[in-house]
Design a protein around this motif. Structure first.
Motif, PDB file in Angstrom:
ATOM      1  N   GLU A 107      25.565 -16.452   3.988  1.00 16.55           N
ATOM      2  CA  GLU A 107      25.517 -15.085   3.477  1.00 16.55           C
ATOM      3  C   GLU A 107      24.453 -14.262   4.179  1.00 16.55           C
ATOM      4  O   GLU A 107      24.671 -13.083   4.504  1.00 16.55           O
ATOM      5  CB  GLU A 107      25.278 -15.093   1.967  1.00 16.55           C
ATOM      6  N   ASP A 108      23.295 -14.855   4.454  1.00 12.94           N
ATOM      7  CA  ASP A 108      22.250 -14.138   5.198  1.00 12.94           C
ATOM      8  C   ASP A 108      22.744 -13.762   6.591  1.00 12.94           C
ATOM      9  O   ASP A 108      22.489 -12.652   7.081  1.00 12.94           O
ATOM     10  CB  ASP A 108      20.986 -14.998   5.312  1.00 12.94           C
ATOM     11  N   LEU A 109      23.454 -14.676   7.228  1.00  7.46           N
ATOM     12  CA  LEU A 109      23.988 -14.402   8.561  1.00  7.46           C
ATOM     13  C   LEU A 109      25.065 -13.323   8.489  1.00  7.46           C
ATOM     14  O   LEU A 109      25.140 -12.450   9.360  1.00  7.46           O
ATOM     15  CB  LEU A 109      24.542 -15.688   9.172  1.00  7.46           C
ATOM     16  N   ARG A 110      25.888 -13.355   7.448  1.00  7.79           N
ATOM     17  CA  ARG A 110      26.916 -12.315   7.282  1.00  7.79           C
ATOM     18  C   ARG A 110      26.274 -10.934   7.235  1.00  7.79           C
ATOM     19  O   ARG A 110      26.713 -10.008   7.925  1.00  7.79           O
ATOM     20  CB  ARG A 110      27.714 -12.559   5.993  1.00  7.79           C
ATOM     21  N   LEU A 111      25.232 -10.806   6.449  1.00  8.00           N
ATOM     22  CA  LEU A 111      24.576  -9.516   6.305  1.00  8.00           C
ATOM     23  C   LEU A 111      23.891  -9.088   7.594  1.00  8.00           C
ATOM     24  O   LEU A 111      23.821  -7.894   7.903  1.00  8.00           O
ATOM     25  CB  LEU A 111      23.556  -9.587   5.158  1.00  8.00           C
ATOM     26  N   THR A 112      23.406 -10.048   8.358  1.00 10.61           N
ATOM     27  CA  THR A 112      22.766  -9.754   9.639  1.00 10.61           C
ATOM     28  C   THR A 112      23.788  -9.298  10.669  1.00 10.61           C
ATOM     29  O   THR A 112      23.536  -8.372  11.455  1.00 10.61           O
ATOM     30  CB  THR A 112      22.031 -10.998  10.173  1.00 10.61           C
ATOM     31  N   TRP A 113      24.943  -9.918  10.641  1.00 13.50           N
ATOM     32  CA  TRP A 113      25.926  -9.685  11.700  1.00 13.50           C
ATOM     33  C   TRP A 113      26.869  -8.520  11.452  1.00 13.50           C
ATOM     34  O   TRP A 113      27.326  -7.888  12.403  1.00 13.50           O
ATOM     35  CB  TRP A 113      26.766 -10.957  11.890  1.00 13.50           C
ATOM     36  N   VAL A 114      27.209  -8.228  10.219  1.00 11.77           N
ATOM     37  CA  VAL A 114      28.332  -7.332   9.956  1.00 11.77           C
ATOM     38  C   VAL A 114      28.116  -5.918  10.501  1.00 11.77           C
ATOM     39  O   VAL A 114      29.090  -5.234  10.851  1.00 11.77           O
ATOM     40  CB  VAL A 114      28.645  -7.299   8.437  1.00 11.77           C
ATOM     41  N   ASP A 115      26.870  -5.480  10.635  1.00 11.35           N
ATOM     42  CA  ASP A 115      26.597  -4.148  11.174  1.00 11.35           C
ATOM     43  C   ASP A 115      26.009  -4.196  12.578  1.00 11.35           C
ATOM     44  O   ASP A 115      25.467  -3.198  13.064  1.00 11.35           O
ATOM     45  CB  ASP A 115      25.634  -3.396  10.243  1.00 11.35           C
ATOM     46  N   ASP A 116      26.109  -5.332  13.243  1.00  7.30           N
ATOM     47  CA  ASP A 116      25.526  -5.481  14.576  1.00  7.30           C
ATOM     48  C   ASP A 116      26.257  -4.599  15.582  1.00  7.30           C
ATOM     49  O   ASP A 116      27.475  -4.436  15.511  1.00  7.30           O
ATOM     50  CB  ASP A 116      25.613  -6.949  15.012  1.00  7.30           C
ATOM     51  N   PRO A 117      25.530  -4.004  16.535  1.00  9.49           N
ATOM     52  CA  PRO A 117      26.183  -3.148  17.531  1.00  9.49           C
ATOM     53  C   PRO A 117      27.095  -3.913  18.495  1.00  9.49           C
ATOM     54  O   PRO A 117      27.976  -3.305  19.115  1.00  9.49           O
ATOM     55  CB  PRO A 117      25.000  -2.513  18.277  1.00  9.49           C
ATOM     56  N   ASP A 118      26.896  -5.219  18.621  1.00  8.11           N
ATOM     57  CA  ASP A 118      27.773  -6.034  19.457  1.00  8.11           C
ATOM     58  C   ASP A 118      29.057  -6.305  18.672  1.00  8.11           C
ATOM     59  O   ASP A 118      29.023  -6.938  17.619  1.00  8.11           O
ATOM     60  CB  ASP A 118      27.081  -7.352  19.809  1.00  8.11           C
ATOM     61  N   PRO A 119      30.208  -5.829  19.144  1.00 10.11           N
ATOM     62  CA  PRO A 119      31.446  -5.978  18.359  1.00 10.11           C
ATOM     63  C   PRO A 119      31.847  -7.431  18.108  1.00 10.11           C
ATOM     64  O   PRO A 119      32.461  -7.723  17.076  1.00 10.11           O
ATOM     65  CB  PRO A 119      32.500  -5.243  19.198  1.00 10.11           C
ATOM     66  N   MET A 120      31.518  -8.347  19.016  1.00 10.59           N
ATOM     67  CA  MET A 120      31.840  -9.753  18.779  1.00 10.59           C
ATOM     68  C   MET A 120      31.001 -10.306  17.633  1.00 10.59           C
ATOM     69  O   MET A 120      31.484 -11.080  16.796  1.00 10.59           O
ATOM     70  CB  MET A 120      31.613 -10.568  20.049  1.00 10.59           C
ATOM     71  N   VAL A 121      29.733  -9.924  17.580  1.00 10.65           N
ATOM     72  CA  VAL A 121      28.856 -10.357  16.497  1.00 10.65           C
ATOM     73  C   VAL A 121      29.304  -9.735  15.185  1.00 10.65           C
ATOM     74  O   VAL A 121      29.390 -10.409  14.151  1.00 10.65           O
ATOM     75  CB  VAL A 121      27.389  -9.991  16.808  1.00 10.65           C
ATOM     76  N   ALA A 122      29.615  -8.442  15.215  1.00 11.64           N
ATOM     77  CA  ALA A 122      30.095  -7.773  14.005  1.00 11.64           C
ATOM     78  C   ALA A 122      31.403  -8.395  13.520  1.00 11.64           C
ATOM     79  O   ALA A 122      31.635  -8.517  12.308  1.00 11.64           O
ATOM     80  CB  ALA A 122      30.286  -6.281  14.282  1.00 11.64           C
ATOM     81  N   ALA A 123      32.264  -8.818  14.454  1.00 10.98           N
ATOM     82  CA  ALA A 123      33.515  -9.475  14.066  1.00 10.98           C
ATOM     83  C   ALA A 123      33.238 -10.737  13.263  1.00 10.98           C
ATOM     84  O   ALA A 123      33.909 -11.025  12.273  1.00 10.98           O
ATOM     85  CB  ALA A 123      34.342  -9.805  15.305  1.00 10.98           C
ATOM     86  N   ALA A 124      32.215 -11.493  13.683  1.00 11.39           N
ATOM     87  CA  ALA A 124      31.835 -12.698  12.939  1.00 11.39           C
ATOM     88  C   ALA A 124      31.387 -12.337  11.531  1.00 11.39           C
ATOM     89  O   ALA A 124      31.702 -13.027  10.559  1.00 11.39           O
ATOM     90  CB  ALA A 124      30.730 -13.450  13.675  1.00 11.39           C
ATOM     91  N   GLY A 125      30.639 -11.236  11.408  1.00 10.46           N
ATOM     92  CA  GLY A 125      30.214 -10.782  10.090  1.00 10.46           C
ATOM     93  C   GLY A 125      31.390 -10.427   9.202  1.00 10.46           C
ATOM     94  O   GLY A 125      31.412 -10.742   8.010  1.00 10.46           O
ATOM     95  N   TRP A 126      32.409  -9.801   9.785  1.00 10.39           N
ATOM     96  CA  TRP A 126      33.596  -9.453   9.005  1.00 10.39           C
ATOM     97  C   TRP A 126      34.438 -10.679   8.674  1.00 10.39           C
ATOM     98  O   TRP A 126      35.073 -10.744   7.614  1.00 10.39           O
ATOM     99  CB  TRP A 126      34.419  -8.397   9.732  1.00 10.39           C
ATOM    100  N   MET A 127      34.445 -11.678   9.540  1.00 10.87           N
ATOM    101  CA  MET A 127      35.133 -12.924   9.220  1.00 10.87           C
ATOM    102  C   MET A 127      34.510 -13.578   7.987  1.00 10.87           C
ATOM    103  O   MET A 127      35.201 -14.077   7.098  1.00 10.87           O
ATOM    104  CB  MET A 127      35.077 -13.886  10.415  1.00 10.87           C
ATOM    105  N   LEU A 128      33.181 -13.569   7.932  1.00  8.19           N
ATOM    106  CA  LEU A 128      32.483 -14.120   6.767  1.00  8.19           C
ATOM    107  C   LEU A 128      32.720 -13.241   5.538  1.00  8.19           C
ATOM    108  O   LEU A 128      32.801 -13.751   4.410  1.00  8.19           O
ATOM    109  CB  LEU A 128      30.991 -14.233   7.063  1.00  8.19           C
TER     110      LEU A 128
END
Length: 220
Positions: A107-128
């Motif tokens: 969950e901490d990683l989801r919150l870190t990633w979901v708004d990341d400017p890197d679209p691949m990282v943000a995609a991981a956040g949305w997967m979570l």
């Protein structure tokens, strides 16, 4: 086995035809996944070897590393670095689904990633996020998620757009109170409306997907 020995074995399994097919989907390895899983089954869990295989940067070696690692043994900062180093869709998908989802700090990683400017990282956040929508929605602001999807999904890069669309679909499928709005957003944005779908398969176009999945559940 040492890293060198594993790499020799993976090289022996390389198939140019498999590589050509994988490259069409953005992946960069030529090892049949059934054969790769057989290697993993034989090696069993070997976390340190997994770390070393990931560090090679080789596509097949990284997928094997995911299969033989111990997910909870990674530090969150290590998973963040691994995700940012992932180069292909398969690496991203397997890392998130087989490793991060099992981690105590998912969950901490989801919150870190979901708004990341890197679209691949943000995609991981949305997967979570999709995983939480499906399995543990308590505490999620689903209306706010729909606001973000409505505002950003249309122009999101491919992998991120796909991940956001999965969240949209599952909000509509799993949460009846948001179903009409989820379908309306999908209709207006038309994301994946023209996605080629084989006979007998369900389209990823959110309105069609939501409607069909709800229909199936109601007929069971």
């Amino acid at each position: 086995m040492t890293v060198a020995e594993v790499m020799v074995e993976l090289a022996a399994l390389e198939d140019p035809k498999v590589r050509a097919v994988n490259q069409q989907h953005g992946d960069d390895h030529g090892v049949n996944l059934s054969e790769l899983r057989a290697v993993a089954k034989r090696l069993k869990t070997q976390h340190e070897l997994a770390r070393q295989l990931w560090a090679t940067g080789d596509g097949a070696a990284r997928l094997l590393a995911i299969l033989i690692c111990r997910p909870k043994a990674f530090e969150p900062v290590e998973l963040d670095a691994m995700l940012r180093a992932a180069r292909t869709p398969k690496e991203l998908d397997w890392l998130v689904n087989y490793v991060v989802k099992k981690h105590l700090h998912a969950e901490d990683l989801r919150l870190t990633w979901v708004d990341d400017p890197d679209p691949m990282v943000a995609a991981a956040g949305w997967m979570l996020t999709t995983d939480r929508v499906r399995k543990q929605p308590e505490g999620l602001d689903l209306a706010k998620l729909l606001d973000v999807i409505e505002a950003e999904m249309k122009d999101a890069p491919g992998r991120l757009q796909w991940a956001m669309n999965e969240s949209l679909g599952h909000i509509g499928i799993e949460h009846p109170q948001y179903r009409a709005r989820a379908i309306d957003i999908g209709e207006r944005l038309q994301v994946l409306a023209d996605y080629p779908t084989s006979r007998g398969c369900t389209s990823p176009f959110a309105p069609s997907w939501i409607t069909e999945m709800v229909r199936r559940r109601q007929t069971v």
